[in-house]
Write a protein that holds these residues in place. Structure first.
Motif, PDB file in Angstrom:
ATOM      1  N   VAL A  85       0.835  -1.211   0.000  1.00  0.00           N
ATOM      2  CA  VAL A  85       0.000   0.000   0.000  1.00  0.00           C
ATOM      3  C   VAL A  85       0.865   1.254   0.000  1.00  0.00           C
ATOM      4  CG1 VAL A  85      -1.650   1.342   1.368  1.00  0.00           C
ATOM      5  CG2 VAL A  85      -2.011  -1.110   1.041  1.00  0.00           C
ATOM      6  N   VAL A  86       1.839   1.297   0.883  1.00  0.00           N
ATOM      7  CA  VAL A  86       2.680   2.495   1.001  1.00  0.00           C
ATOM      8  C   VAL A  86       3.482   2.724  -0.285  1.00  0.00           C
ATOM      9  CG1 VAL A  86       4.610   3.536   2.248  1.00  0.00           C
ATOM     10  CG2 VAL A  86       2.754   2.432   3.513  1.00  0.00           C
ATOM     11  N   LEU A  87       4.031   1.669  -0.866  1.00  0.00           N
ATOM     12  CA  LEU A  87       4.806   1.829  -2.102  1.00  0.00           C
ATOM     13  C   LEU A  87       3.922   2.231  -3.275  1.00  0.00           C
ATOM     14  CD1 LEU A  87       7.341  -1.096  -1.727  1.00  0.00           C
ATOM     15  CD2 LEU A  87       7.831   1.361  -1.599  1.00  0.00           C
ATOM     16  N   ALA A  88       2.682   1.746  -3.324  1.00  0.00           N
ATOM     17  CA  ALA A  88       1.757   2.159  -4.386  1.00  0.00           C
ATOM     18  C   ALA A  88       1.436   3.644  -4.266  1.00  0.00           C
ATOM     19  CB  ALA A  88       0.477   1.323  -4.333  1.00  0.00           C
ATOM     20  N   LEU A  89       1.217   4.105  -3.047  1.00  0.00           N
ATOM     21  CA  LEU A  89       0.938   5.530  -2.838  1.00  0.00           C
ATOM     22  C   LEU A  89       2.185   6.370  -3.104  1.00  0.00           C
ATOM     23  CD1 LEU A  89      -1.277   5.284   0.360  1.00  0.00           C
ATOM     24  CD2 LEU A  89      -2.000   6.182  -1.864  1.00  0.00           C
ATOM     25  N   LEU A  90       3.339   5.904  -2.672  1.00  0.00           N
ATOM     26  CA  LEU A  90       4.582   6.635  -2.910  1.00  0.00           C
ATOM     27  C   LEU A  90       4.862   6.752  -4.403  1.00  0.00           C
ATOM     28  CD1 LEU A  90       7.136   8.003  -1.762  1.00  0.00           C
ATOM     29  CD2 LEU A  90       8.214   5.735  -1.758  1.00  0.00           C
TER      30      LEU A  90
ATOM     31  N   SER B 293       9.209  -7.572  -6.877  1.00  0.00           N
ATOM     32  CA  SER B 293       7.762  -7.510  -6.633  1.00  0.00           C
ATOM     33  C   SER B 293       7.341  -6.136  -6.115  1.00  0.00           C
ATOM     34  CB  SER B 293       7.329  -8.607  -5.661  1.00  0.00           C
ATOM     35  OG  SER B 293       8.004  -8.465  -4.426  1.00  0.00           O
ATOM     36  N   PHE B 294       8.204  -5.493  -5.357  1.00  0.00           N
ATOM     37  CA  PHE B 294       7.881  -4.157  -4.837  1.00  0.00           C
ATOM     38  C   PHE B 294       8.201  -3.068  -5.850  1.00  0.00           C
ATOM     39  CE2 PHE B 294       8.538  -6.548  -0.805  1.00  0.00           C
ATOM     40  CZ  PHE B 294       7.220  -6.493  -0.395  1.00  0.00           C
ATOM     41  N   SER B 295       9.222  -3.277  -6.677  1.00  0.00           N
ATOM     42  CA  SER B 295       9.538  -2.269  -7.691  1.00  0.00           C
ATOM     43  C   SER B 295       8.398  -2.163  -8.704  1.00  0.00           C
ATOM     44  CB  SER B 295      10.864  -2.562  -8.381  1.00  0.00           C
ATOM     45  OG  SER B 295      10.801  -3.715  -9.167  1.00  0.00           O
ATOM     46  N   LEU B 296       7.768  -3.285  -9.021  1.00  0.00           N
ATOM     47  CA  LEU B 296       6.629  -3.258  -9.948  1.00  0.00           C
ATOM     48  C   LEU B 296       5.465  -2.454  -9.374  1.00  0.00           C
ATOM     49  CD1 LEU B 296       6.695  -6.950 -11.221  1.00  0.00           C
ATOM     50  CD2 LEU B 296       7.404  -4.877 -12.461  1.00  0.00           C
ATOM     51  N   ILE B 297       5.257  -2.543  -8.087  1.00  0.00           N
ATOM     52  CA  ILE B 297       4.197  -1.767  -7.431  1.00  0.00           C
ATOM     53  C   ILE B 297       4.533  -0.281  -7.505  1.00  0.00           C
ATOM     54  CG2 ILE B 297       3.135  -1.253  -5.187  1.00  0.00           C
ATOM     55  CD1 ILE B 297       3.532  -4.305  -4.582  1.00  0.00           C
ATOM     56  N   LEU B 298       5.791   0.060  -7.250  1.00  0.00           N
ATOM     57  CA  LEU B 298       6.228   1.452  -7.296  1.00  0.00           C
ATOM     58  C   LEU B 298       6.080   2.019  -8.708  1.00  0.00           C
ATOM     59  CD1 LEU B 298       7.735   3.594  -5.388  1.00  0.00           C
ATOM     60  CD2 LEU B 298       9.718   2.984  -6.762  1.00  0.00           C
TER      61      LEU B 298
ATOM     62  N   PRO C 261       1.746  14.886   3.975  1.00  0.00           N
ATOM     63  CA  PRO C 261       2.021  13.708   4.798  1.00  0.00           C
ATOM     64  C   PRO C 261       0.780  13.218   5.551  1.00  0.00           C
ATOM     65  CG  PRO C 261       3.795  15.280   5.034  1.00  0.00           C
ATOM     66  CD  PRO C 261       2.720  15.951   4.222  1.00  0.00           C
ATOM     67  N   GLU C 262      -0.022  14.139   6.059  1.00  0.00           N
ATOM     68  CA  GLU C 262      -1.233  13.760   6.807  1.00  0.00           C
ATOM     69  C   GLU C 262      -2.225  13.042   5.907  1.00  0.00           C
ATOM     70  OE1 GLU C 262      -0.038  16.975   6.634  1.00  0.00           O
ATOM     71  OE2 GLU C 262       0.964  16.979   8.588  1.00  0.00           O
ATOM     72  N   ARG C 263      -2.420  13.537   4.679  1.00  0.00           N
ATOM     73  CA  ARG C 263      -3.346  12.891   3.746  1.00  0.00           C
ATOM     74  C   ARG C 263      -2.788  11.565   3.245  1.00  0.00           C
ATOM     75  NH1 ARG C 263      -4.937  16.688  -0.752  1.00  0.00           N
ATOM     76  NH2 ARG C 263      -6.296  14.976  -1.296  1.00  0.00           N
ATOM     77  N   PHE C 264      -1.470  11.459   3.124  1.00  0.00           N
ATOM     78  CA  PHE C 264      -0.832  10.202   2.738  1.00  0.00           C
ATOM     79  C   PHE C 264      -1.134   9.136   3.786  1.00  0.00           C
ATOM     80  CE2 PHE C 264       2.580   7.156   2.218  1.00  0.00           C
ATOM     81  CZ  PHE C 264       2.860   7.144   0.860  1.00  0.00           C
ATOM     82  N   VAL C 265      -1.015   9.516   5.051  1.00  0.00           N
ATOM     83  CA  VAL C 265      -1.316   8.578   6.145  1.00  0.00           C
ATOM     84  C   VAL C 265      -2.796   8.197   6.114  1.00  0.00           C
ATOM     85  CG1 VAL C 265      -1.483   8.363   8.665  1.00  0.00           C
ATOM     86  CG2 VAL C 265       0.605   9.274   7.619  1.00  0.00           C
ATOM     87  N   ARG C 266      -3.679   9.170   5.916  1.00  0.00           N
ATOM     88  CA  ARG C 266      -5.121   8.867   5.845  1.00  0.00           C
ATOM     89  C   ARG C 266      -5.430   7.943   4.668  1.00  0.00           C
ATOM     90  NH1 ARG C 266      -5.867  14.255   7.759  1.00  0.00           N
ATOM     91  NH2 ARG C 266      -6.252  15.110   5.704  1.00  0.00           N
ATOM     92  N   ALA C 267      -4.772   8.174   3.525  1.00  0.00           N
ATOM     93  CA  ALA C 267      -4.985   7.299   2.359  1.00  0.00           C
ATOM     94  C   ALA C 267      -4.505   5.887   2.657  1.00  0.00           C
ATOM     95  CB  ALA C 267      -4.255   7.874   1.142  1.00  0.00           C
ATOM     96  N   THR C 268      -3.384   5.773   3.357  1.00  0.00           N
ATOM     97  CA  THR C 268      -2.887   4.455   3.747  1.00  0.00           C
ATOM     98  C   THR C 268      -3.895   3.763   4.645  1.00  0.00           C
ATOM     99  OG1 THR C 268      -0.589   5.205   3.572  1.00  0.00           O
ATOM    100  CG2 THR C 268      -0.990   3.232   4.892  1.00  0.00           C
ATOM    101  N   ALA C 269      -4.434   4.483   5.606  1.00  0.00           N
ATOM    102  CA  ALA C 269      -5.438   3.912   6.518  1.00  0.00           C
ATOM    103  C   ALA C 269      -6.662   3.435   5.738  1.00  0.00           C
ATOM    104  CB  ALA C 269      -5.839   4.939   7.574  1.00  0.00           C
ATOM    105  N   ALA C 270      -7.043   4.179   4.708  1.00  0.00           N
ATOM    106  CA  ALA C 270      -8.216   3.802   3.918  1.00  0.00           C
ATOM    107  C   ALA C 270      -7.983   2.520   3.122  1.00  0.00           C
ATOM    108  CB  ALA C 270      -8.589   4.942   2.966  1.00  0.00           C
ATOM    109  N   TRP C 271      -6.732   2.247   2.735  1.00  0.00           N
ATOM    110  CA  TRP C 271      -6.421   1.084   1.913  1.00  0.00           C
ATOM    111  C   TRP C 271      -6.110  -0.168   2.719  1.00  0.00           C
ATOM    112  CZ3 TRP C 271      -6.883   0.224  -3.217  1.00  0.00           C
ATOM    113  CH2 TRP C 271      -7.154   1.335  -4.026  1.00  0.00           C
TER     114      TRP C 271
END
Length: 131
Positions: free
Chosen positions: A30-35, A54-59, A71-81
């Motif tokens: 999730v974090v790598l997809a958002l990043l 496997s993680f580079s493909l996600i990135l 950063p705050e919205r990134f954390v909220r998006a992570t929580a949502a996923w």
């Protein structure tokens, strides 16, 4: 330095104090997809080259982001996923993954990554951005 998938996940698992490798992998994905939605060009390609495949493909095939997330919205998006996550647990997830990414990327590339992100991400990566 490219880490084997097991070594990368082991670091995330240890830093996030996850019970299982599956929990660590879910957070990393999730974090790598958002990043990946925030990084462009050579910086994203260089980071992808240092991650396990496997993680580079996600990135490299990120979730789409209309605008850079604070950063705050990134954390909220992570929580949502992540099912059952709260903002507090998502902050932990993001920090566990991004601090491992910073170690994998090295200081120079991490600095370039931070230049592509809105202010405040340095704390999530486990460092302080130079002013």
């Amino acid at each position: 330095m490219t880490l084997r998938p097991g070594a990368f996940l082991a670091r995330v698992k240890e830093r996030g104090d996850y019970d299982t490798a599956e929990d660590a992998e879910r957070a990393a994905r999730v974090v790598l997809a958002l990043l990946g939605a925030h990084l462009v060009g050579e910086v994203r390609a260089q980071l992808a080259a240092r991650l396990p495949e496997s993680f580079s493909l996600i990135l490299l095939n990120p979730l789409k982001s209309v605008e850079p997330l604070s950063p705050e919205r990134f954390v909220r998006a992570t929580a949502a996923w992540i099912e059952g996550a709260t903002e507090q647990t998502a902050t932990w997830d993001v920090s566990a993954v991004l601090s491992t990414v910073a170690d994998t990327a090295g200081e120079d590339l991490t600095g370039q990554i931070l230049l592509q992100l809105p202010p405040g991400y340095d704390l999530l990566f486990g460092s302080l951005q130079p002013t």
